[in-house]
Design a protein around this motif. Structure first.
Motif, short mmCIF file in Angstrom:
data_model
loop_
_atom_site.label_atom_id
_atom_site.label_comp_id
_atom_site.label_asym_id
_atom_site.label_seq_id
_atom_site.Cartn_x
_atom_site.Cartn_y
_atom_site.Cartn_z
N ARG A 154 0.79 -1.18 0.00
CA ARG A 154 0.17 0.25 0.36
C ARG A 154 1.08 1.54 -0.26
O ARG A 154 1.33 1.21 0.87
CB ARG A 154 -0.61 -0.46 1.07
CG ARG A 154 -2.09 -0.71 0.75
CD ARG A 154 -2.85 -0.44 2.43
NE ARG A 154 -3.93 -1.13 2.32
CZ ARG A 154 -5.35 -0.90 1.84
NH1 ARG A 154 -5.47 0.36 1.66
NH2 ARG A 154 -6.37 -1.23 1.80
N CYS A 155 0.36 2.02 -0.82
CA CYS A 155 1.16 3.56 -0.35
C CYS A 155 1.50 4.12 0.72
O CYS A 155 0.22 4.46 1.05
CB CYS A 155 1.07 4.26 -1.77
SG CYS A 155 1.17 5.75 -1.43
N PRO A 156 1.93 4.39 1.07
CA PRO A 156 2.72 5.32 2.59
C PRO A 156 2.06 5.83 2.64
O PRO A 156 1.07 6.60 3.69
CB PRO A 156 4.31 5.47 2.68
CG PRO A 156 4.75 4.22 2.31
CD PRO A 156 3.37 4.88 0.54
N GLN A 157 1.73 7.38 1.93
CA GLN A 157 1.27 8.48 1.79
C GLN A 157 -0.60 7.83 1.60
O GLN A 157 -1.13 8.89 2.36
CB GLN A 157 1.49 9.42 0.49
CG GLN A 157 0.93 10.19 0.47
CD GLN A 157 2.26 11.60 0.56
OE1 GLN A 157 3.06 11.29 1.66
NE2 GLN A 157 2.55 11.89 -0.63
N CYS A 158 -0.96 7.65 0.39
CA CYS A 158 -2.21 7.70 0.11
C CYS A 158 -3.38 5.94 0.36
O CYS A 158 -4.36 6.27 0.67
CB CYS A 158 -2.72 8.04 -0.83
SG CYS A 158 -2.19 7.29 -2.96
N ARG A 159 -2.38 5.31 0.66
CA ARG A 159 -2.55 3.80 0.85
C ARG A 159 -3.64 2.86 -0.01
O ARG A 159 -4.20 1.79 0.16
CB ARG A 159 -3.90 3.69 2.57
CG ARG A 159 -3.75 4.24 3.85
CD ARG A 159 -2.31 3.77 3.62
NE ARG A 159 -2.13 2.57 4.71
CZ ARG A 159 -1.38 1.90 4.98
NH1 ARG A 159 -0.09 2.15 4.25
NH2 ARG A 159 -1.59 0.43 4.64
N THR A 171 7.05 3.71 -7.77
CA THR A 171 5.89 4.83 -7.28
C THR A 171 4.61 5.29 -7.47
O THR A 171 3.58 4.16 -8.55
CB THR A 171 6.21 5.87 -9.24
OG1 THR A 171 7.53 5.87 -8.99
CG2 THR A 171 5.65 7.30 -8.72
N CYS A 172 3.41 5.37 -6.40
CA CYS A 172 2.50 5.49 -6.88
C CYS A 172 1.66 6.19 -7.21
O CYS A 172 2.00 7.12 -8.05
CB CYS A 172 2.02 6.00 -5.18
SG CYS A 172 0.13 6.13 -4.53
N PRO A 173 1.22 4.92 -8.34
CA PRO A 173 -0.10 5.54 -9.68
C PRO A 173 -1.35 6.76 -9.55
O PRO A 173 -1.29 7.43 -10.38
CB PRO A 173 -1.38 4.83 -10.32
CG PRO A 173 -0.64 3.09 -9.28
CD PRO A 173 0.21 3.90 -8.27
N VAL A 174 -1.64 7.18 -7.88
CA VAL A 174 -2.11 7.77 -7.82
C VAL A 174 -1.96 9.11 -6.86
O VAL A 174 -2.36 9.53 -7.61
CB VAL A 174 -3.77 7.01 -6.45
CG1 VAL A 174 -4.29 7.96 -5.71
CG2 VAL A 174 -4.29 5.53 -6.63
N CYS A 175 -0.45 9.34 -6.16
CA CYS A 175 -0.10 10.35 -5.82
C CYS A 175 0.67 10.62 -5.97
O CYS A 175 1.58 11.81 -5.69
CB CYS A 175 -0.82 10.07 -4.14
SG CYS A 175 0.92 9.10 -3.00
N GLY A 176 1.74 9.48 -6.98
CA GLY A 176 3.23 9.78 -6.97
C GLY A 176 3.92 9.93 -5.92
O GLY A 176 5.30 9.46 -6.49
ZN LIG Z 1 -0.14 7.26 -3.24
#
Ligand SMILES: [Zn+2]
Length: 186
Positions: A154-159, A171-176
């Motif tokens: 899971r992305c640590p920033q936006c989950r 690289t998170c595809p949602v928040c970068g």
């Molecule tokens: Zn993210």
């Protein structure tokens, strides 16, 4: 000399342990159609003095050193160690669920690379594929090897849930947001 008043044997669930007139059902035993039967896989003990049969459940661990297992990271005692709930074992005919066991992953075994922190290999809630190193719980596990590592994170920033490719930089595809994981090649 009198022989032992207790005899023992390995029994399976539903196995007949004797007749109702002869034995009372003790621990993990029940009566069915006049027979005393075992509720569990375990060691039955026939007490001939008290006419009771008890069954001690046998906990069979299906985890062996060298096996490939799947688990979820649930806790970090410090930045060098991850605790993992192992819930499945890979067999030749597929992946089988098991009763959950505790796995422990040290940073040294988290990658072929030298990592300064376990967080560069796995994150909380990550689904990982690992190799078992030890024979008793908590099972020591390793992510060394191209096929082992994080399967889902899971992305640590936006989950956002991410199934990573082979690169260790994600690289998170949602928040970068960019973060590192020891990724399992699929
Ligand atoms: Zn993210």
């Amino acid at each position: 000399m009198q022989g032992s008043s207790v005899s023992k044997a390995l029994v399976t669930p539903g196995e007949e342990l004797g007749v109702e007139e002869e034995y009372l059902p003790g621990d993990n035993a029940y009566v069915d159609s006049g027979y005393v039967k075992s509720m569990v896989l375990g060691i039955a003990e026939w007490d001939r003095v008290n006419h009771v049969v008890n069954v001690k459940p046998l906990k069979l661990s299906l985890i062996r050193p060298g096996q490939i297992v799947y688990g979820k990271v649930y806790y970090f005692p410090n930045d060098k160690v991850a605790m993992v709930r192992i819930f499945a074992v890979q067999h030749q005919d597929g992946v089988r669920r098991i009763q959950a066991e505790t796995g422990i992953l040290y940073v040294t075994y988290a990658s072929e690379e030298r990592l300064s922190t376990i967080y560069d290999a796995v994150g909380l809630g990550d689904l990982i594929k690992a190799r078992v190193l030890s024979s008793k719980p908590p099972y020591h596990i390793s992510l060394r090897g191209p096929l082992l590592g994080v399967v889902e994170t899971r992305c640590p920033q936006c989950r956002a849930v991410i199934v990573p490719s082979t690169s260790s930089k994600i690289t998170c595809p949602v928040c970068g947001f960019v973060f590192r994981r020891k990724v399992a090649a699929s």
